[in-house]
Write a protein that holds these residues in place. Structure first.
Motif, PDB file in Angstrom:
ATOM      1  N   LEU A 143       7.726 -31.109 -20.348  1.00  0.00           N
ATOM      2  CA  LEU A 143       6.641 -31.557 -19.478  1.00  0.00           C
ATOM      3  C   LEU A 143       7.144 -32.500 -18.388  1.00  0.00           C
ATOM      4  CD1 LEU A 143       3.595 -31.357 -19.019  1.00  0.00           C
ATOM      5  CD2 LEU A 143       3.296 -33.299 -20.559  1.00  0.00           C
TER       6      LEU A 143
ATOM      7  N   MET B 141       7.959 -30.826 -15.066  1.00  0.00           N
ATOM      8  CA  MET B 141       6.925 -30.012 -14.420  1.00  0.00           C
ATOM      9  C   MET B 141       6.431 -30.598 -13.104  1.00  0.00           C
ATOM     10  SD  MET B 141       6.242 -27.286 -16.256  1.00  0.00           S
ATOM     11  CE  MET B 141       4.556 -26.830 -15.857  1.00  0.00           C
TER      12      MET B 141
ATOM     13  N   LEU C 130       1.296 -24.757 -23.112  1.00  0.00           N
ATOM     14  CA  LEU C 130       1.575 -26.165 -23.388  1.00  0.00           C
ATOM     15  C   LEU C 130       1.215 -26.426 -24.840  1.00  0.00           C
ATOM     16  CD1 LEU C 130       2.246 -29.095 -22.715  1.00  0.00           C
ATOM     17  CD2 LEU C 130      -0.075 -29.349 -21.780  1.00  0.00           C
TER      18      LEU C 130
ATOM     19  N   PHE D 255      -0.150 -31.422 -15.341  1.00  0.00           N
ATOM     20  CA  PHE D 255       0.130 -30.073 -15.826  1.00  0.00           C
ATOM     21  C   PHE D 255      -0.913 -29.084 -15.321  1.00  0.00           C
ATOM     22  CE2 PHE D 255      -0.840 -26.749 -18.935  1.00  0.00           C
ATOM     23  CZ  PHE D 255       0.375 -26.081 -18.976  1.00  0.00           C
TER      24      PHE D 255
END
Length: 347
Positions: A246, A249, A261, A275
């Protein structure tokens, strides 16, 4: 005298027959010997399980089933048998675990759940979703899993929230594989927040992607089962299957991808917003998590719980909430989940 005795015996036999009337009956259609054998299982093990769990007796003649027991349990058994028979149209194997899950799904509390109630009302041979992968078909087990898969197939952003063992991550991977094989997406992206679950990532060898890699093992296992080890390795080498912690990202836009996720209960509010705003055209995102297993530092609110509140009214986003009754592992796992919930809630 003989006439009187004969009349008494006839009356006694009639009363005996009336007292032995089934509380419910069911005629399975269409008549299919293979499907009936699948429903009953080896040595009638599936029927015996229903009899034992609901404390009743099931007899049959051809495709007609007669259920003896209390009215409520008998009607419940009739609904369970009907739902299971519909599933036999799509599969050649119906295990005791499938029967166990169906019994859990059909309890009165679950039937009162409106989405599940609507799904049950519309259930028929054609509506049972089947996910097709390279290594075989995957059949969602239970009404909530059916609803979840349909949401994954019809929404661009999906949340699967609930305890471990409910299939939320496994089914997300299956739908991702199916979309990849159909050329609906160009790649699969597996994402996980880098939060320790009682361990220290810093002591693990390699870069951050390699440190996170062990925590993605459930997703890898599912991919290997559906595609094969060699195929997964080749797809990773070509970056068609990508591991994206993460933390990496930020600043990206993911188009034409199926993004999962996992363990999203360990995202912060800022990370979850970041996200969700990475989603590009032609992409599908699935966010899975268990609010009972948050590993964030004390006082840091979960981004998953916050997103569930903020986005609850956004029609384009689907939310599927799993309960302990949806657990598809060993039957005792449900009892374990319930026991922990009761303890943590002070019940």
């Amino acid at each position: 005298m003989l006439s009187s005795k004969a009349g008494f015996e006839a009356k006694t036999e009639l009363l005996k027959q009336l007292s032995n009337q089934p509380a419910a009956s069911l005629v399975l259609a269409p008549a299919d010997a293979r499907r009936l054998a699948t429903l009953f299982g080896q040595l009638d093990e599936n029927i015996k399980l229903i009899e034992k769990r609901l404390q009743l007796d099931i007899r049959y003649r051809g495709h007609a089933l007669y259920i003896y027991g209390s009215p409520n349990e008998s009607q419940l058994a009739s609904e369970i048998l009907y739902q299971l028979y519909q599933q036999t149209a799509q599969c050649d194997d119906l295990s005791p675990s499938d029967v166990h899950l169906q019994i859990q799904q059909q309890t009165p509390e679950h039937i009162m759940n409106e989405p599940a109630k609507a799904l049950a009302a519309n259930s028929n041979v054609d509506t049972f979703a089947v996910i097709r992968t390279k290594k075989g078909n995957i059949k969602p087990r239970g009404l909530n899993q059916q609803r979840y898969v349909r949401a994954l197939q019809t929404h661009d952003i999906n949340f699967g929230i609930g305890p471990a063992g409910t299939g939320k991550t496994y089914l997300a991977v299956a739908c991702a594989v199916e979309s990849l094989l159909r050329d609906e997406v160009e790649r699969i992206v597996l994402v996980r927040p880098a939060v320790e679950a009682g361990e220290r990532l810093g002591f693990l060898p390699g870069d951050l992607a390699q440190k996170v890699d062990p925590y993605l093992r459930p997703l890898y296992d599912a991919l290997h089962e559906m595609l094969g080890f060699e195929a997964v390795t080749k797809l990773q080498e070509r970056n068609i299957i990508e591991i994206a912690p993460l933390a990496y990202m930020r600043g990206r836009t993911l188009s034409g991808a199926y993004i999962i996720l996992d363990e999203s209960q360990n995202t912060t509010r800022e990370q979850m917003k970041m996200f969700l705003t990475r989603i590009g055209f032609g992409s599908t995102a699935v966010i899975t998590g268990d609010m009972s297993q948050i590993d964030l530092p004390r006082g840091v609110p979960s981004g998953l719980g916050h997103a569930a509140e903020v986005l609850a009214t956004v029609e384009e986003i689907s939310f599927t909430h799993f309960q302990s009754r949806d657990v598809v592992r060993h039957a005792i796992v449900q009892s374990i989940v319930d026991a922990y919930d009761a303890y943590e809630n002070g019940v």
